[in-house]
Design an enzyme around this catalytic site. Structure first.
Site, mmCIF file in Angstrom:
data_model
loop_
_atom_site.group_PDB
_atom_site.id
_atom_site.type_symbol
_atom_site.label_atom_id
_atom_site.label_comp_id
_atom_site.label_asym_id
_atom_site.label_seq_id
_atom_site.Cartn_x
_atom_site.Cartn_y
_atom_site.Cartn_z
ATOM 1 N N GLU A 1 39.767 32.040 81.666
ATOM 2 C CA GLU A 1 40.847 31.055 81.569
ATOM 3 C C GLU A 1 42.213 31.643 81.907
ATOM 4 O O GLU A 1 43.195 30.921 82.063
ATOM 5 C CB GLU A 1 40.910 30.483 80.138
ATOM 6 N N LYS B 1 28.859 39.029 73.342
ATOM 7 C CA LYS B 1 29.052 39.497 74.719
ATOM 8 C C LYS B 1 28.244 40.769 74.944
ATOM 9 O O LYS B 1 28.565 41.825 74.419
ATOM 10 C CB LYS B 1 30.531 39.754 74.986
#
Ligand code: AMP
Length: 547
Positions: free
Chosen positions: A326, A439
């Site tokens: 983002e 992650k």
């Protein structure tokens, strides 16, 4: 009174034009399983024009989405430029998503043309088979055609006889250029739509010596895939300053990466910690050296201390980078010279400072706010969610008002879901994550999706999935489960059951059984407590292949 300077739009075409004119002889080198390819920036620019002409002839218009399903390489780079200068949008599909997700993003983006590496044909075919909407698409094979997907043309044939000049119709720098999807905590991936302006400004920012600092003297190897946030901006930043670019295709094993860096005289490279740890281990095991590398960029996950110390010993500067899809992605870096104000500090304190995510680059405004919306003091202790604003920060998700509403504050700041502290030197450190994701080796695993799958097992009452530190993958999922009364299932049996239902690399490394899960005041699983309780369960885990 307005200034009197020319209002030239900041477009990707400007970078291309600049590179062609000012660094025409700069080399671009690509290796892959089919060999090595080298050409000059001038050759590259001429082929970009051919590709843009071919796409226009196929009927691709301004605003249309064109997808890539590919490793890093020169043809992928040609797409990075040709599609945006045509005014269309390059949708870089993450090849590691599972087939139904690839089908989802192709449909959500409405990408009608798909360029794919022929080494990825089985994965693309699986995705198209999983597409219940059966949309009509054009396929362009990079490499000899080895699929029955139709209609399909081979790339060289596609661009073959086209003209080497192309006039870009992009006049507004705010037009969309690139589309990348990022994982959501629940549900399907979310699209981030970069503009020409955001891409050019991000590339400018990345070239600052305080950030990546790539320059004309460098030979750069972006190991980070081009399907991950535009390979962290390298493909644009390197052409902007005229660095030599080297691509590693589908080659990720440490011995060959080391060989490539030495043979092409690479001076800097960027990758997630997992890759750098393997390279470090291989260098130590084989007693070899990175002969020309001066710096490495480590990002995507927190920089492990041992990595910093070991590369310091080799005389290679570690740049610690932090960002998100983002945010284009670069927002913060820590470089050795940024810790100059700590000249009097002990070595240990200097190392601790360099392990922080660092100082925010010019162009990005930031604030860290606590649960009550108050900005935290910069005392190195108080914690708050970090939020951003700026020309290369997303203003929302593509065609996803619900996700946009949750991500953008009422006063227009982007909420990251990362929790940080900030210190008196202006350094920020990520200390926690509010988003429920794990992650692993730079790729996201949705805890919530995993929990829902596990809770579908007849013996499981409740399941919470947490990310636990892992020596090789930085983080791996661990499932903490509560059995239904009177039921029992062993860890191996549960894993075997799960293996048929999820991607192999999503399989939790451990399943821990407990009588009850700790809850927050509003009845959610208290994951912080679970992460603390199980933080060491994978510390001695040997390396296991996940793909
Ligand atoms: P992505 O959008 O896949 O690039 O993931 C972005 C997220 O990865 C950030 O919001 C952080 O949670 C995490 N991340 C990226 N870089 C770092 C870093 N250097 N240290 C800690 N977390 C990081």
């Amino acid at each position: 009174m307005l200034g009197m300077m020319m209002d030239v739009p900041l477009t990707i075409g400007l970078i291309l034009e600049h590179a062609k004119l000012n660094n025409p002889k700069r080399e671009i080198v690509s290796v892959s399983s089919s060999g090595i390819h080298r050409y000059t920036t001038l050759d590259f620019a001429l082929r970009v024009a051919k590709l843009a002409n071919a796409l226009a002839k196929l009927g691709v218009k301004k605003g249309d989405r064109v997808a890539s399903f590919a490793w890093n390489g020169y043809r992928h780079l040609e797409l990075y430029y040709a599609v945006p200068i045509l005014g269309a949008v390059l949708h870089t599909v993450n090849i590691r998503l599972y087939p139904a997700q690839v089908a989802y993003v192709l449909n959500h983006a409405d990408s009608k043309v798909i360029f794919f590496d022929n080494t990825l044909t089985p994965a693309l075919e699986a995705a198209i088979a999983a597409d219940t909407e059966n949309r009509k698409r054009h396929f362009i094979s990079m490499g000899a055609i080895n699929t029955k997907l139709k209609p399909c043309v081979e790339y060289e044939e596609f661009i073959g006889s086209e003209s080497t000049t192309f006039e870009s119709p992009v006049t507004d720098e705010r037009e969309a250029a690139m589309l990348c999807y990022t994982s959501a905590t629940t549900g399907e991936p979310k699209g981030v739509l970069f503009s020409h302006r955001s891409t050019v400004l991000h590339a400018y920012g990345a070239c600052l010596p305080e950030v990546m600092g790539v320059n004309n003297l460098e030979t750069v190897l972006p190991i980070v895939p081009m399907f991950h946030v535009c390979a962290w901006g390298y493909p644009y930043a390197c052409l902007l300053v005229g660095s030599k670019l080297v691509f590693n295709g589908e080659i990720f094993d440490a011995p060959r990466l080391i060989q490539l860096m030495n043979s092409e005289k690479v001076t800097t490279a960027g990758a997630v910690p997992t890759i750098w740890m393997r390279i470090r281990d291989e260098l130590q095991k084989s007693n070899t050296k990175l002969e020309t590398v001066k710096s490495i960029l480590v990002g995507g996950s927190a920089l492990p201390k041992s990595l910093l110390i070991d590369f310091d010993r080799m005389g290679i500067e570690v740049i610690h980078g932090y960002g998100m899809t983002e945010t284009s992605p670069l927002v913060a870096t820590t470089r050795k010279h940024l810790t100059a104000p700590l000249a009097e500090a002990s070595e240990e304190e200097k190392i601790a400072q360099r392990l922080k995510q660092g100082r925010i680059a010019f162009g990005v405004q930031w604030r860290a706010v606590d649960e009550n919306g108050n900005q935290i003091p910069h005392d190195g202790k108080a914690m708050g969610e970090i939020q951003y604003r700026g020309p290369w920060i997303t203003s929302g998700y593509y065609n996803n008002p619900e996700a946009t509403k949750n991500a953008i504050t009422k006063d227009g700041w982007f909420r990251t879901g990362d929790v940080c502290t900030a210190d008196e030197y202006g350094f920020m450190q990520i200390v926690d994550r509010t988003k429920d994701l794990v992650k692993s080796g730079g790729e996201w695993i949705s805890s919530v999706d995993l929990e829902n799958t596990i809770m579908g097992h007849e013996c499981i009452k409740e399941a919470a999935v947490i990310g636990v530190p892992h020596p090789d993958w930085v983080e791996r999922p661990v499932a903490v489960v509560v059995l239904k009364e009177g039921k029992s299932v062993s860890e191996p049996a549960l894993k075997e059951w799960l293996a048929d239902r999820i991607a192999k690399w999503w399989l939790p490394d451990r399943v821990m059984f407990t009588d009850s899960l700790p809850l927050t005041g509003v009845g959610k699983f208290l994951k912080r407590e679970l992460r603390e309780r199980y933080k060491d369960v994978l510390s001695n885990t040997a390396e296991q292949p996940k793909t």
